[in-house]
Design a protein around this motif. Structure first.
Motif, PDB file in Angstrom:
ATOM      1  N   UNK A  89      44.100  15.328  34.008  1.00  0.00           N
ATOM      2  CA  UNK A  89      45.046  16.440  33.945  1.00  0.00           C
ATOM      3  C   UNK A  89      44.379  17.724  34.411  1.00  0.00           C
ATOM      4  N   UNK A  90      45.000  18.393  35.393  1.00  0.00           N
ATOM      5  CA  UNK A  90      44.471  19.660  35.886  1.00  0.00           C
ATOM      6  C   UNK A  90      44.899  20.776  34.937  1.00  0.00           C
ATOM      7  N   UNK A  91      43.919  21.480  34.379  1.00  0.00           N
ATOM      8  CA  UNK A  91      44.192  22.586  33.462  1.00  0.00           C
ATOM      9  C   UNK A  91      44.386  23.898  34.208  1.00  0.00           C
ATOM     10  N   UNK A  92      43.639  24.107  35.275  1.00  0.00           N
ATOM     11  CA  UNK A  92      43.727  25.331  36.061  1.00  0.00           C
ATOM     12  C   UNK A  92      43.058  25.102  37.402  1.00  0.00           C
ATOM     13  N   UNK A  93      43.367  25.978  38.346  1.00  0.00           N
ATOM     14  CA  UNK A  93      42.807  25.835  39.695  1.00  0.00           C
ATOM     15  C   UNK A  93      42.558  27.216  40.278  1.00  0.00           C
ATOM     16  N   UNK A  94      41.465  27.348  40.997  1.00  0.00           N
ATOM     17  CA  UNK A  94      41.106  28.631  41.590  1.00  0.00           C
ATOM     18  C   UNK A  94      40.498  28.416  42.966  1.00  0.00           C
ATOM     19  N   UNK A  95      40.534  29.466  43.770  1.00  0.00           N
ATOM     20  CA  UNK A  95      39.891  29.469  45.080  1.00  0.00           C
ATOM     21  C   UNK A  95      38.484  30.029  44.931  1.00  0.00           C
ATOM     22  N   UNK A  96      37.499  29.330  45.506  1.00  0.00           N
ATOM     23  CA  UNK A  96      36.124  29.811  45.487  1.00  0.00           C
ATOM     24  C   UNK A  96      35.844  30.654  46.736  1.00  0.00           C
ATOM     25  N   UNK A  97      35.183  31.788  46.521  1.00  0.00           N
ATOM     26  CA  UNK A  97      34.650  32.583  47.621  1.00  0.00           C
ATOM     27  C   UNK A  97      33.145  32.658  47.417  1.00  0.00           C
ATOM     28  N   UNK A  98      32.380  32.091  48.363  1.00  0.00           N
ATOM     29  CA  UNK A  98      30.926  32.040  48.251  1.00  0.00           C
ATOM     30  C   UNK A  98      30.296  33.134  49.092  1.00  0.00           C
ATOM     31  N   UNK A  99      29.214  33.710  48.570  1.00  0.00           N
ATOM     32  CA  UNK A  99      28.497  34.733  49.308  1.00  0.00           C
ATOM     33  C   UNK A  99      27.366  35.292  48.470  1.00  0.00           C
ATOM     34  N   UNK A 100      26.735  36.351  48.926  1.00  0.00           N
ATOM     35  CA  UNK A 100      25.607  36.931  48.184  1.00  0.00           C
ATOM     36  C   UNK A 100      26.021  37.772  46.993  1.00  0.00           C
ATOM     37  N   UNK A 101      27.297  38.172  46.915  1.00  0.00           N
ATOM     38  CA  UNK A 101      27.736  39.085  45.857  1.00  0.00           C
ATOM     39  C   UNK A 101      29.003  38.584  45.181  1.00  0.00           C
ATOM     40  N   UNK A 102      29.158  38.967  43.908  1.00  0.00           N
ATOM     41  CA  UNK A 102      30.399  38.722  43.178  1.00  0.00           C
ATOM     42  C   UNK A 102      31.479  39.669  43.696  1.00  0.00           C
ATOM     43  N   UNK A 103      32.723  39.397  43.320  1.00  0.00           N
ATOM     44  CA  UNK A 103      33.827  40.270  43.721  1.00  0.00           C
ATOM     45  C   UNK A 103      33.621  41.696  43.208  1.00  0.00           C
ATOM     46  N   UNK A 104      32.905  41.843  42.106  1.00  0.00           N
ATOM     47  CA  UNK A 104      32.640  43.158  41.523  1.00  0.00           C
ATOM     48  C   UNK A 104      31.597  43.942  42.308  1.00  0.00           C
ATOM     49  N   UNK A 105      30.892  43.280  43.231  1.00  0.00           N
ATOM     50  CA  UNK A 105      29.822  43.918  43.977  1.00  0.00           C
ATOM     51  C   UNK A 105      28.440  43.598  43.451  1.00  0.00           C
ATOM     52  N   UNK A 106      28.355  42.991  42.259  1.00  0.00           N
ATOM     53  CA  UNK A 106      27.058  42.595  41.694  1.00  0.00           C
ATOM     54  C   UNK A 106      26.436  41.513  42.569  1.00  0.00           C
ATOM     55  N   UNK A 107      25.155  41.650  42.888  1.00  0.00           N
ATOM     56  CA  UNK A 107      24.436  40.652  43.671  1.00  0.00           C
ATOM     57  C   UNK A 107      23.459  39.921  42.763  1.00  0.00           C
ATOM     58  N   UNK A 161      23.596  20.625  38.336  1.00  0.00           N
ATOM     59  CA  UNK A 161      24.073  21.938  38.773  1.00  0.00           C
ATOM     60  C   UNK A 161      23.947  22.893  37.596  1.00  0.00           C
ATOM     61  N   UNK A 162      23.257  24.007  37.799  1.00  0.00           N
ATOM     62  CA  UNK A 162      23.160  25.042  36.768  1.00  0.00           C
ATOM     63  C   UNK A 162      23.827  26.299  37.311  1.00  0.00           C
ATOM     64  N   UNK A 163      24.864  26.758  36.614  1.00  0.00           N
ATOM     65  CA  UNK A 163      25.591  27.967  36.986  1.00  0.00           C
ATOM     66  C   UNK A 163      25.367  29.033  35.918  1.00  0.00           C
ATOM     67  N   UNK A 164      25.147  30.275  36.360  1.00  0.00           N
ATOM     68  CA  UNK A 164      24.997  31.386  35.425  1.00  0.00           C
ATOM     69  C   UNK A 164      26.213  32.294  35.526  1.00  0.00           C
ATOM     70  N   UNK A 165      26.811  32.590  34.377  1.00  0.00           N
ATOM     71  CA  UNK A 165      28.020  33.398  34.287  1.00  0.00           C
ATOM     72  C   UNK A 165      27.665  34.878  34.428  1.00  0.00           C
ATOM     73  N   UNK A 166      28.204  35.542  35.485  1.00  0.00           N
ATOM     74  CA  UNK A 166      27.926  36.957  35.699  1.00  0.00           C
ATOM     75  C   UNK A 166      29.106  37.861  35.360  1.00  0.00           C
ATOM     76  N   UNK A 167      30.226  37.299  34.907  1.00  0.00           N
ATOM     77  CA  UNK A 167      31.387  38.121  34.553  1.00  0.00           C
ATOM     78  C   UNK A 167      31.779  37.917  33.092  1.00  0.00           C
ATOM     79  N   UNK A 168      31.134  36.994  32.409  1.00  0.00           N
ATOM     80  CA  UNK A 168      31.454  36.704  31.015  1.00  0.00           C
ATOM     81  C   UNK A 168      30.187  36.597  30.191  1.00  0.00           C
TER      82      UNK A 168
END
Length: 199
Positions: free
Chosen positions: A131-149, A180-187
């Motif tokens: 069951x899909x709970x939610x779906x989002x589009x990924x944008x990859x790059x050197x910076x977050x949408x907030x501008x944080x790198x 895969x290790x992901x670090x949360x930069x917005x939460x």
């Protein structure tokens, strides 16, 4: 552990508008007989087959190649549009290898419930079993949408049909064929370790 905060899926509505000039960087997703899908500048683009040299060049590339495309946009919706392609240029970026490697299904290490994330192209889906709970589009790059790198590859998540302010951002801290290790930069989740689910 806390669930990765996302907003539910809503349909994409295409609103016909006058064609406008477009240039953007992103990814070739897939090509078929009738055309190709490209994600560029945070928009899912349908590139119809037209027999042009630009379209032929696009078709020669491997899926998930980093590209810059230009042309005329029409049928523009919230996160989708049609692109009459004029030109395509192959881009050299370290994010391409990371995007290819994170494709598939990943479960948080030690997760007792059947929750996992599924990455297909630039779509990030949060799943409970099938069951899909939610779906989002990924944008990859050197910076977050907030501008944080954060360093290395950042993944900004834009919920389909959701609040544009509710954007998550994760840094790829470690990646190999099984981990895969992901670090949360917005939460406040910090680093989250995932293990690949094999078919």
């Amino acid at each position: 552990m806390k669930r990765l905060a996302m907003i539910g899926v809503a349909g994409l509505l295409a609103l016909p508008v006058q064609a406008e000039d477009f240039t953007g960087r992103g990814w070739l997703l897939v090509c078929g007989e009738e055309g190709c899908f490209v994600n560029a500048a945070g928009t899912n683009l349908w590139v119809p087959a037209d027999g042009s040299a630009a379209e032929a060049s696009l078709r020669e590339l491997e899926p998930l190649s980093a590209v810059e495309v230009s042309g005329d946009l029409s049928d523009i919706g919230d996160s989708s549009a049609t692109l009459a392609l004029r030109d395509v240029v192959l881009i050299d970026t370290p994010d391409e290898g990371n995007l290819r490697e994170i494709q598939g299904r990943w479960r948080p290490l030690g997760e007792a419930t059947p929750f996992h994330i599924e990455i297909l192209g630039v779509d990030w889906s949060e799943m409970s079993m099938e069951e899909e709970l939610s779906r989002a589009m990924m944008v990859l790059g050197p910076a977050c949408a907030s501008g944080v790198e954060p360093g290395g590859t950042a993944i900004s998540l834009y919920p389909y049909g959701g609040d544009p302010e509710a954007i998550a951002c994760w840094q790829i801290e470690y990646l190999d064929d099984r981990t895969l290790v992901l670090r949360d930069f917005m939460g406040d989740q910090g680093a989250v370790e995932f293990e690949r689910l094999l078919d």
